[in-house]
Design a protein around this motif. Structure first.
Motif, PDB file in Angstrom:
ATOM      1  N   GLU A 104       0.812  -1.213   0.000  1.00 34.09           N
ATOM      2  CA  GLU A 104       0.000   0.000   0.000  1.00 34.09           C
ATOM      3  C   GLU A 104       0.853   1.273   0.000  1.00 34.09           C
ATOM      4  O   GLU A 104       0.478   2.278  -0.612  1.00 34.09           O
ATOM      5  N   ASP A 105       1.985   1.242   0.677  1.00 31.79           N
ATOM      6  CA  ASP A 105       2.853   2.413   0.759  1.00 31.79           C
ATOM      7  C   ASP A 105       4.296   1.924   0.811  1.00 31.79           C
ATOM      8  O   ASP A 105       4.839   1.642   1.880  1.00 31.79           O
ATOM      9  N   PRO A 106       4.975   1.799  -0.350  1.00 29.89           N
ATOM     10  CA  PRO A 106       6.305   1.181  -0.402  1.00 29.89           C
ATOM     11  C   PRO A 106       7.472   2.151  -0.198  1.00 29.89           C
ATOM     12  O   PRO A 106       8.600   1.837  -0.570  1.00 29.89           O
ATOM     13  N   ARG A 107       7.208   3.314   0.380  1.00 30.43           N
ATOM     14  CA  ARG A 107       8.305   4.247   0.607  1.00 30.43           C
ATOM     15  C   ARG A 107       9.312   3.677   1.608  1.00 30.43           C
ATOM     16  O   ARG A 107       8.942   2.923   2.519  1.00 30.43           O
ATOM     17  N   PHE A 108      10.574   4.068   1.435  1.00 27.82           N
ATOM     18  CA  PHE A 108      11.598   3.666   2.392  1.00 27.82           C
ATOM     19  C   PHE A 108      12.664   4.746   2.472  1.00 27.82           C
ATOM     20  O   PHE A 108      12.790   5.607   1.592  1.00 27.82           O
ATOM     21  N   TRP A 109      13.446   4.676   3.527  1.00 32.60           N
ATOM     22  CA  TRP A 109      14.630   5.517   3.740  1.00 32.60           C
ATOM     23  C   TRP A 109      15.645   4.657   4.470  1.00 32.60           C
ATOM     24  O   TRP A 109      15.284   3.916   5.400  1.00 32.60           O
ATOM     25  N   ALA A 110      16.882   4.705   4.058  1.00 36.83           N
ATOM     26  CA  ALA A 110      17.921   3.899   4.710  1.00 36.83           C
ATOM     27  C   ALA A 110      19.220   4.668   4.722  1.00 36.83           C
ATOM     28  O   ALA A 110      19.577   5.342   3.748  1.00 36.83           O
ATOM     29  N   SER A 111      19.930   4.584   5.829  1.00 38.91           N
ATOM     30  CA  SER A 111      21.226   5.247   5.950  1.00 38.91           C
ATOM     31  C   SER A 111      22.149   4.348   6.755  1.00 38.91           C
ATOM     32  O   SER A 111      21.708   3.625   7.654  1.00 38.91           O
ATOM     33  N   GLY A 112      23.447   4.390   6.420  1.00 37.52           N
ATOM     34  CA  GLY A 112      24.369   3.565   7.163  1.00 37.52           C
ATOM     35  C   GLY A 112      25.801   3.711   6.708  1.00 37.52           C
ATOM     36  O   GLY A 112      26.127   4.457   5.786  1.00 37.52           O
ATOM     37  N   ILE A 113      26.658   2.985   7.375  1.00 44.45           N
ATOM     38  CA  ILE A 113      28.082   2.916   7.069  1.00 44.45           C
ATOM     39  C   ILE A 113      28.451   1.457   6.882  1.00 44.45           C
ATOM     40  O   ILE A 113      27.926   0.575   7.579  1.00 44.45           O
ATOM     41  N   SER A 114      29.332   1.202   5.925  1.00 44.84           N
ATOM     42  CA  SER A 114      29.786  -0.160   5.651  1.00 44.84           C
ATOM     43  C   SER A 114      31.291  -0.135   5.414  1.00 44.84           C
ATOM     44  O   SER A 114      31.794   0.707   4.664  1.00 44.84           O
ATOM     45  N   LEU A 115      32.000  -1.052   6.042  1.00 45.55           N
ATOM     46  CA  LEU A 115      33.458  -1.090   5.984  1.00 45.55           C
ATOM     47  C   LEU A 115      33.948  -2.511   5.804  1.00 45.55           C
ATOM     48  O   LEU A 115      33.450  -3.431   6.451  1.00 45.55           O
ATOM     49  N   VAL A 116      34.926  -2.691   4.933  1.00 46.21           N
ATOM     50  CA  VAL A 116      35.638  -3.955   4.799  1.00 46.21           C
ATOM     51  C   VAL A 116      37.106  -3.633   4.574  1.00 46.21           C
ATOM     52  O   VAL A 116      37.441  -2.787   3.734  1.00 46.21           O
ATOM     53  N   ALA A 117      38.002  -4.299   5.325  1.00 47.26           N
ATOM     54  CA  ALA A 117      39.441  -4.083   5.190  1.00 47.26           C
ATOM     55  C   ALA A 117      40.139  -5.396   4.882  1.00 47.26           C
ATOM     56  O   ALA A 117      39.940  -6.399   5.577  1.00 47.26           O
ATOM     57  N   HIS A 118      40.951  -5.386   3.823  1.00 45.96           N
ATOM     58  CA  HIS A 118      41.805  -6.508   3.439  1.00 45.96           C
ATOM     59  C   HIS A 118      43.254  -6.039   3.568  1.00 45.96           C
ATOM     60  O   HIS A 118      43.618  -4.995   3.026  1.00 45.96           O
ATOM     61  N   MET A 119      44.073  -6.824   4.256  1.00 53.38           N
ATOM     62  CA  MET A 119      45.377  -6.368   4.697  1.00 53.38           C
ATOM     63  C   MET A 119      46.522  -6.872   3.819  1.00 53.38           C
ATOM     64  O   MET A 119      46.417  -7.922   3.181  1.00 53.38           O
ATOM     65  N   GLN A 120      47.625  -6.123   3.832  1.00 47.88           N
ATOM     66  CA  GLN A 120      48.829  -6.571   3.139  1.00 47.88           C
ATOM     67  C   GLN A 120      49.442  -7.781   3.845  1.00 47.88           C
ATOM     68  O   GLN A 120      49.771  -8.785   3.219  1.00 47.88           O
ATOM     69  N   ASN A 121      49.618  -7.686   5.145  1.00 46.27           N
ATOM     70  CA  ASN A 121      50.259  -8.754   5.917  1.00 46.27           C
ATOM     71  C   ASN A 121      49.234  -9.841   6.237  1.00 46.27           C
ATOM     72  O   ASN A 121      48.197  -9.556   6.852  1.00 46.27           O
ATOM     73  N   PRO A 122      49.484 -11.088   5.864  1.00 50.15           N
ATOM     74  CA  PRO A 122      48.517 -12.155   6.148  1.00 50.15           C
ATOM     75  C   PRO A 122      48.253 -12.374   7.630  1.00 50.15           C
ATOM     76  O   PRO A 122      47.238 -12.971   7.994  1.00 50.15           O
ATOM     77  N   HIS A 123      49.161 -11.904   8.484  1.00 48.12           N
ATOM     78  CA  HIS A 123      48.960 -12.079   9.929  1.00 48.12           C
ATOM     79  C   HIS A 123      48.023 -11.019  10.509  1.00 48.12           C
ATOM     80  O   HIS A 123      47.525 -11.176  11.631  1.00 48.12           O
ATOM     81  N   ALA A 124      47.801  -9.939   9.786  1.00 43.84           N
ATOM     82  CA  ALA A 124      46.869  -8.898  10.222  1.00 43.84           C
ATOM     83  C   ALA A 124      45.472  -9.268   9.729  1.00 43.84           C
ATOM     84  O   ALA A 124      45.280  -9.525   8.538  1.00 43.84           O
ATOM     85  N   PRO A 125      44.473  -9.302  10.605  1.00 46.86           N
ATOM     86  CA  PRO A 125      43.164  -9.827  10.212  1.00 46.86           C
ATOM     87  C   PRO A 125      42.362  -8.869   9.344  1.00 46.86           C
ATOM     88  O   PRO A 125      42.394  -7.645   9.531  1.00 46.86           O
ATOM     89  N   ALA A 126      41.649  -9.437   8.396  1.00 42.43           N
ATOM     90  CA  ALA A 126      40.613  -8.682   7.685  1.00 42.43           C
ATOM     91  C   ALA A 126      39.463  -8.423   8.650  1.00 42.43           C
ATOM     92  O   ALA A 126      39.310  -9.108   9.676  1.00 42.43           O
ATOM     93  N   VAL A 127      38.623  -7.449   8.319  1.00 37.85           N
ATOM     94  CA  VAL A 127      37.524  -7.110   9.215  1.00 37.85           C
ATOM     95  C   VAL A 127      36.375  -6.513   8.420  1.00 37.85           C
ATOM     96  O   VAL A 127      36.567  -5.961   7.331  1.00 37.85           O
ATOM     97  N   HIS A 128      35.195  -6.649   8.975  1.00 43.53           N
ATOM     98  CA  HIS A 128      33.982  -6.068   8.404  1.00 43.53           C
ATOM     99  C   HIS A 128      33.224  -5.358   9.518  1.00 43.53           C
ATOM    100  O   HIS A 128      33.185  -5.823  10.661  1.00 43.53           O
ATOM    101  N   MET A 129      32.633  -4.218   9.178  1.00 46.25           N
ATOM    102  CA  MET A 129      31.784  -3.498  10.123  1.00 46.25           C
ATOM    103  C   MET A 129      30.709  -2.752   9.361  1.00 46.25           C
ATOM    104  O   MET A 129      30.953  -2.214   8.285  1.00 46.25           O
ATOM    105  N   ASN A 130      29.503  -2.748   9.895  1.00 47.11           N
ATOM    106  CA  ASN A 130      28.488  -1.834   9.364  1.00 47.11           C
ATOM    107  C   ASN A 130      27.437  -1.567  10.424  1.00 47.11           C
ATOM    108  O   ASN A 130      27.217  -2.377  11.327  1.00 47.11           O
ATOM    109  N   THR A 131      26.851  -0.391  10.349  1.00 42.94           N
ATOM    110  CA  THR A 131      25.667  -0.072  11.144  1.00 42.94           C
ATOM    111  C   THR A 131      24.722   0.708  10.246  1.00 42.94           C
ATOM    112  O   THR A 131      25.154   1.429   9.346  1.00 42.94           O
TER     113      THR A 131
END
Length: 292
Positions: A104-131
């Motif tokens: 009946e009313d398909p309006r929406f609004w969305a806002s956020g942050i999204s992060l993904v990091a891939h590292m040079q050194n294999p011993h340093a962990p990749a990570v993901h974050m979003n809100t």
């Protein structure tokens, strides 16, 4: 259009921008302080846009990507605020998640942050974050979290990452951390590989207690936990000597990460089906990966 939620929307989108700015500054600081070889990494920032089916403006954001740095092989920190009307497929997806009245009313609004990091050194962990915050005329909710994705696991790193998140969640009630940790374990699981994507973290979706301020404060603290949970791990591991075998292990693990994001991740599916910039949506993919 006034829906009685304009102040809350503005407050949320402003916070995601502030968090983005803090993370970008911190990551460029890691590049500055690293004594390794190569170019000091810097983020390239570009605007992203979204248009509706009729060609009208439907929001956008900022895509910030660093490639080939001393510490980060590729890291993206994106923010967006998009709006308009959901298409049929997205309406059905929302209805399946229990959101009423979308036809009946398909309006929406969305806002956020999204992060993904891939590292040079294999011993340093990749990570993901979003809100993120999502609004329709019928409901609103928050979602997000962060999870650690090392290709070479260190128990003390995993313990630090989880302990920091717990410390930020406990003021909201000591039941939050175990619930959100279990939620992350369930969400970041790859059924066709019968294994988790990484070593977990925290995650929530469709989160709405009815108290917007309390839920927003919880979401902010999820975001605030990220840098103290992650940056010390990078500082600890970025100088660790690594071998060709370590790099091979990293590339294989990145293949696992890519499989999850392309097959299961809700954010990827939502972004592509609602017409957002495909490069921004697929920013999470690693620069190099390997399958065996």
């Amino acid at each position: 259009m006034s829906d009685g939620f304009e102040a809350e929307k503005s407050k949320a989108s402003s916070w995601f921008r502030t968090l983005r700015d803090d993370i970008v500054a911190s990551f460029e600081g890691l590049e500055d302080s690293h004594k390794g070889e190569g170019e000091i990494g810097r983020f390239e920032v570009s605007e992203t846009t979204r248009t509706s089916d009729d060609g009208s403006d439907a929001g956008g954001g900022l895509m910030s990507v660093m490639r080939g740095g001393r510490v980060f092989e590729k890291v993206g920190v994106n923010i967006s605020t998009v709006y308009g009307q959901l298409g049929d497929a997205a309406q059905k997806a929302m209805a399946a998640r229990g959101v009423p009245g979308m036809a009946e009313d398909p309006r929406f609004w969305a806002s956020g942050i999204s992060l993904v990091a891939h590292m040079q050194n294999p011993h340093a962990p990749a990570v993901h974050m979003n809100t993120r915050m999502f609004w329709t005329p019928h409901a609103w909710w928050f979602g997000g979290g962060s999870d650690l994705n090392p290709c070479i696991e260190y128990a003390e790193d995993t313990a630090h990452f989880h302990a920091t998140q717990k410390a930020h969640l406990d003021p909201h009630g000591e039941d939050h951390y175990p619930k959100l940790r279990a939620w992350a374990d369930e969400y970041f699981y790859i059924p066709h590989r019968n294994r988790a994507r990484g070593v977990g973290g925290i995650f929530m979706d469709d989160y709405c207690t009815g108290d917007w301020e309390a839920d927003f404060t919880l979401t902010q603290d999820i975001g605030k936990a990220f840098l103290p949970a992650y940056v010390p791990l990078v500082e600890k591991r970025r100088d660790t000597p690594w071998t060709d075998a370590d790099k091979d292990t990293q590339l294989i693990h990145r293949g696992l990460y890519a499989e999850y994001n392309l097959v299961y991740d809700r954010g990827t599916k939502f972004g592509l089906t609602t017409g957002h910039d495909a490069n921004a949506v697929l920013m999470s993919l690693p620069p190099l990966a390997k399958w065996v």
